[in-house]
Design a protein around this motif. Structure first.
Motif, PDB file in Angstrom:
ATOM      1  N   VAL A   1      -8.707   8.626   1.205  1.00 37.69           N
ATOM      2  CA  VAL A   1      -8.924   8.592   2.653  1.00 37.69           C
ATOM      3  C   VAL A   1      -8.769  10.016   3.171  1.00 37.69           C
ATOM      4  CG1 VAL A   1      -8.003   7.809   4.866  1.00 37.69           C
ATOM      5  CG2 VAL A   1      -8.151   6.222   2.930  1.00 37.69           C
ATOM      6  N   THR A   2      -9.797  10.497   3.841  1.00 40.95           N
ATOM      7  CA  THR A   2      -9.765  11.847   4.411  1.00 40.95           C
ATOM      8  C   THR A   2     -10.061  11.766   5.903  1.00 40.95           C
ATOM      9  OG1 THR A   2     -10.538  12.791   2.314  1.00 40.95           O
ATOM     10  CG2 THR A   2     -10.721  14.161   4.277  1.00 40.95           C
ATOM     11  N   VAL A   3      -9.157  12.316   6.699  1.00 39.38           N
ATOM     12  CA  VAL A   3      -9.302  12.290   8.146  1.00 39.38           C
ATOM     13  C   VAL A   3      -9.389  13.730   8.644  1.00 39.38           C
ATOM     14  CG1 VAL A   3      -8.365  11.458  10.323  1.00 39.38           C
ATOM     15  CG2 VAL A   3      -7.924  10.188   8.209  1.00 39.38           C
ATOM     16  N   SER A   4     -10.484  14.039   9.301  1.00 38.19           N
ATOM     17  CA  SER A   4     -10.677  15.400   9.803  1.00 38.19           C
ATOM     18  C   SER A   4     -10.376  15.462  11.300  1.00 38.19           C
ATOM     19  CB  SER A   4     -12.108  15.863   9.545  1.00 38.19           C
ATOM     20  OG  SER A   4     -13.031  14.967  10.148  1.00 38.19           O
TER      21      SER A   4
ATOM     22  N   LYS B   1      -5.206   9.640  11.792  1.00 34.07           N
ATOM     23  CA  LYS B   1      -4.809  11.017  12.078  1.00 34.07           C
ATOM     24  C   LYS B   1      -5.003  11.868  10.831  1.00 34.07           C
ATOM     25  CE  LYS B   1      -1.101   9.302  15.100  1.00 34.07           C
ATOM     26  NZ  LYS B   1       0.361   9.323  15.364  1.00 34.07           N
ATOM     27  N   PRO B   2      -5.169  13.169  10.990  1.00 32.89           N
ATOM     28  CA  PRO B   2      -5.313  14.033   9.805  1.00 32.89           C
ATOM     29  C   PRO B   2      -4.161  13.867   8.808  1.00 32.89           C
ATOM     30  CG  PRO B   2      -5.947  15.234  11.761  1.00 32.89           C
ATOM     31  CD  PRO B   2      -5.389  13.915  12.230  1.00 32.89           C
ATOM     32  N   GLU B   3      -2.969  13.604   9.308  1.00 35.87           N
ATOM     33  CA  GLU B   3      -1.831  13.437   8.401  1.00 35.87           C
ATOM     34  C   GLU B   3      -1.888  12.134   7.602  1.00 35.87           C
ATOM     35  OE1 GLU B   3      -1.754  14.116  11.690  1.00 35.87           O
ATOM     36  OE2 GLU B   3      -0.031  13.124  12.666  1.00 35.87           O
ATOM     37  N   ASP B   4      -2.837  11.273   7.886  1.00 37.71           N
ATOM     38  CA  ASP B   4      -3.041  10.075   7.070  1.00 37.71           C
ATOM     39  C   ASP B   4      -3.877  10.370   5.827  1.00 37.71           C
ATOM     40  OD1 ASP B   4      -3.465   8.254  10.127  1.00 37.71           O
ATOM     41  OD2 ASP B   4      -1.685   8.262   8.837  1.00 37.71           O
ATOM     42  N   THR B   5      -4.399  11.569   5.732  1.00 36.69           N
ATOM     43  CA  THR B   5      -5.206  11.949   4.577  1.00 36.69           C
ATOM     44  C   THR B   5      -4.390  11.869   3.303  1.00 36.69           C
ATOM     45  OG1 THR B   5      -6.656  13.407   5.865  1.00 36.69           O
ATOM     46  CG2 THR B   5      -6.476  13.847   3.491  1.00 36.69           C
TER      47      THR B   5
ATOM     48  N   TRP C   1       0.844  -1.179   0.000  1.00 35.26           N
ATOM     49  CA  TRP C   1       0.000   0.000   0.000  1.00 35.26           C
ATOM     50  C   TRP C   1       0.886   1.237   0.000  1.00 35.26           C
ATOM     51  CZ3 TRP C   1      -5.125   0.016  -0.771  1.00 35.26           C
ATOM     52  CH2 TRP C   1      -5.840  -1.167  -0.532  1.00 35.26           C
ATOM     53  N   PHE C   2       0.584   2.147  -0.872  1.00 38.39           N
ATOM     54  CA  PHE C   2       1.265   3.435  -0.946  1.00 38.39           C
ATOM     55  C   PHE C   2       0.220   4.531  -0.796  1.00 38.39           C
ATOM     56  CE2 PHE C   2       5.506   2.250  -2.600  1.00 38.39           C
ATOM     57  CZ  PHE C   2       5.275   0.920  -2.903  1.00 38.39           C
ATOM     58  N   ARG C   3       0.676   5.726  -0.486  1.00 44.26           N
ATOM     59  CA  ARG C   3      -0.258   6.839  -0.405  1.00 44.26           C
ATOM     60  C   ARG C   3       0.405   8.111  -0.922  1.00 44.26           C
ATOM     61  NH1 ARG C   3      -0.641   7.471   6.230  1.00 44.26           N
ATOM     62  NH2 ARG C   3       1.494   8.259   6.575  1.00 44.26           N
ATOM     63  N   GLN C   4      -0.434   9.024  -1.383  1.00 47.26           N
ATOM     64  CA  GLN C   4       0.074  10.295  -1.878  1.00 47.26           C
ATOM     65  C   GLN C   4      -0.885  11.395  -1.477  1.00 47.26           C
ATOM     66  OE1 GLN C   4       0.934  10.481  -6.090  1.00 47.26           O
ATOM     67  NE2 GLN C   4       2.361  12.171  -5.770  1.00 47.26           N
ATOM     68  N   ALA C   5      -0.374  12.334  -0.722  1.00 41.78           N
ATOM     69  CA  ALA C   5      -1.147  13.501  -0.322  1.00 41.78           C
ATOM     70  C   ALA C   5      -0.892  14.631  -1.313  1.00 41.78           C
ATOM     71  CB  ALA C   5      -0.748  13.936   1.088  1.00 41.78           C
ATOM     72  N   PRO C   6      -1.825  15.565  -1.432  1.00 42.68           N
ATOM     73  CA  PRO C   6      -1.636  16.679  -2.374  1.00 42.68           C
ATOM     74  C   PRO C   6      -0.330  17.419  -2.116  1.00 42.68           C
ATOM     75  CG  PRO C   6      -3.889  16.658  -1.569  1.00 42.68           C
ATOM     76  CD  PRO C   6      -3.134  15.635  -0.763  1.00 42.68           C
ATOM     77  N   GLY C   7       0.437  17.616  -3.171  1.00 35.89           N
ATOM     78  CA  GLY C   7       1.692  18.347  -3.058  1.00 35.89           C
ATOM     79  C   GLY C   7       2.834  17.568  -2.471  1.00 35.89           C
ATOM     80  N   LYS C   8       2.617  16.292  -2.198  1.00 35.32           N
ATOM     81  CA  LYS C   8       3.681  15.474  -1.615  1.00 35.32           C
ATOM     82  C   LYS C   8       4.002  14.294  -2.524  1.00 35.32           C
ATOM     83  CE  LYS C   8       2.787  16.586   3.231  1.00 35.32           C
ATOM     84  NZ  LYS C   8       2.584  16.019   4.597  1.00 35.32           N
TER      85      LYS C   8
END
Length: 125
Positions: free
Chosen positions: A121-124, A87-91, A36-43
């Motif tokens: 995935v969005t964590v608020s 956590k929000p940083e998991d978004t 599993w990989f993830r990519q946040a906006p701008g990262k």
């Protein structure tokens, strides 16, 4: 050819849980790992967790250790990621992938040949 389709993303509050799944089809026998990989906006895209299809050994990036659990159902050709204590940083957009990495812990994107389309995935807070 291998096809990967993710599901299970959504929006949750901090501390909540989500379970991602990835359905694999096609000839998956040539590959020895799924991840599993993830990519946040701008990262940049980052590896989150990986599992060996041969011996079920696993690797987790430090930021998710103790919170996320990767698992696989070989018979159903399914990869899962149980995410607790979000956590929000998991978004991010989460992607599953399969390939033949030299080392499970390296989580280098270029070592994974086939990718799914991603699930958000969005964590608020």
């Amino acid at each position: 050819q291998v096809q990967l389709v993710e599901s299970g993303g959504g929006s949750v509050q901090a501390g909540g849980s989500l379970r991602l799944s990835c359905a694999a089809s096609g000839y998956t026998g040539s590959y020895n790992a799924m991840g599993w990989f993830r990519q946040a906006p701008g990262k940049e895209r980052e590896g989150v967790a990986a599992i060996s299809t041969g011996d079920d050994s696993t690797f987790y990036v430090d930021s998710v250790k103790g919170r996320f659990t990767i698992s696989q159902d070989i018979a159903k050709s399914t990869l899962n990621l149980q995410m607790n204590g979000l956590k929000p940083e998991d978004t991010a957009m989460y992607y599953c992938a399969t390939g033949r990495p030299l080392l499970l812990r390296r989580m280098r994107s270029y070592e994974y040949k086939y990718w799914g389309q991603g699930t958000q995935v969005t964590v608020s807070s």
